[in-house]
Design a protein around this motif. Structure first.
Motif, short mmCIF file in Angstrom:
data_model
loop_
_atom_site.label_atom_id
_atom_site.label_comp_id
_atom_site.label_asym_id
_atom_site.label_seq_id
_atom_site.Cartn_x
_atom_site.Cartn_y
_atom_site.Cartn_z
N PRO A 90 0.84 -1.21 -0.20
CA PRO A 90 0.02 -0.03 0.01
C PRO A 90 0.76 1.26 -0.03
O PRO A 90 2.05 1.12 0.47
N GLU A 91 0.40 2.28 -0.55
CA GLU A 91 1.07 3.50 -0.60
C GLU A 91 1.67 4.01 0.69
O GLU A 91 2.79 4.58 0.72
N PRO A 92 0.90 4.21 1.69
CA PRO A 92 1.52 4.63 2.96
C PRO A 92 2.51 3.80 3.56
O PRO A 92 3.50 4.24 3.97
N VAL A 93 2.48 2.48 3.32
CA VAL A 93 3.40 1.74 3.74
C VAL A 93 4.77 2.02 2.97
O VAL A 93 5.85 1.74 3.42
N GLN A 94 4.65 2.03 1.52
CA GLN A 94 5.87 2.22 0.57
C GLN A 94 6.43 3.78 1.03
O GLN A 94 7.65 3.92 1.03
N HIS A 95 5.48 4.93 1.57
CA HIS A 95 6.26 6.00 1.85
C HIS A 95 6.81 5.93 3.15
O HIS A 95 7.87 6.61 3.11
N THR A 96 6.22 5.14 4.30
CA THR A 96 6.95 5.33 5.35
C THR A 96 8.27 4.65 5.21
O THR A 96 9.46 4.69 5.88
N THR A 97 8.16 3.32 4.51
CA THR A 97 9.51 2.55 3.97
C THR A 97 10.55 3.42 3.50
O THR A 97 11.59 3.30 3.68
N ALA A 98 10.03 4.09 2.42
CA ALA A 98 10.97 5.17 1.69
C ALA A 98 11.65 6.10 2.89
O ALA A 98 13.00 6.48 2.59
#
Length: 148
Positions: free
Chosen positions: A109-117
């Motif tokens: 999901p986009e929020p998980v990708q953002h947090t990981t980045a």
């Protein structure tokens, strides 16, 4: 008014008095600045943290250099078939990592990708500190293993 002590000479002119007053003011200002610097806990803590960070960065650099040298020495001692196999395995690992990265990009999901980045960016910015911490953790682990 108070009289000067007998061992201090009195000023002969108003100009000398002004000079003494200015000198006393300068000395008092330096004393106040020194006392203020000693009581500024936040600044002193930041200075100490900077010094520790610099030490950790330097130590991490040393450890990285030693690890690289050791890896090169070990690699030089390997026979050619083993080197070839290692290179092939490394290439396979890079391909699998790229495949996993693409799968992650497609499925997460986009929020998980953002947090990981964001976490990866912070890790890159503080790479030396992370390397120093990892080195310290390895040393602690080795020390614990030796005791057993």
């Amino acid at each position: 008014m108070t009289q000067p002590p007998h061992d201090e000479p009195t000023a002969a002119s108003p100009e000398e008095l002004r000079e003494k007053v200015e000198q006393t003011r300068a000395e008092l200002g330096e004393t106040v600045e020194a006392l203020a610097a000693k009581t500024d806990v936040k600044t002193r803590a930041q200075q100490k943290a900077t010094a520790v960070k610099d030490q950790a960065t330097a130590k991490a650099g040393e450890l990285k250099t030693k690890a690289t040298d050791l890896a090169h020495q070990t690699q030089d001692k390997l026979p050619d078939p083993v080197k070839d196999k290692a290179a092939h395995t490394a290439e396979q690992a890079r391909a699998k990592a790229a495949q996993a990265g693409q799968l992650w990009h497609d499925k997460a999901p986009e929020p998980v990708q953002h947090t990981t980045a964001q976490g990866a960016r912070v890790a890159r910015e503080h790479r030396a500190l992370l390397l120093a911490a990892a080195g310290a953790a390895v040393l602690v682990w080795l020390a614990c293993c030796r005791k057993e």
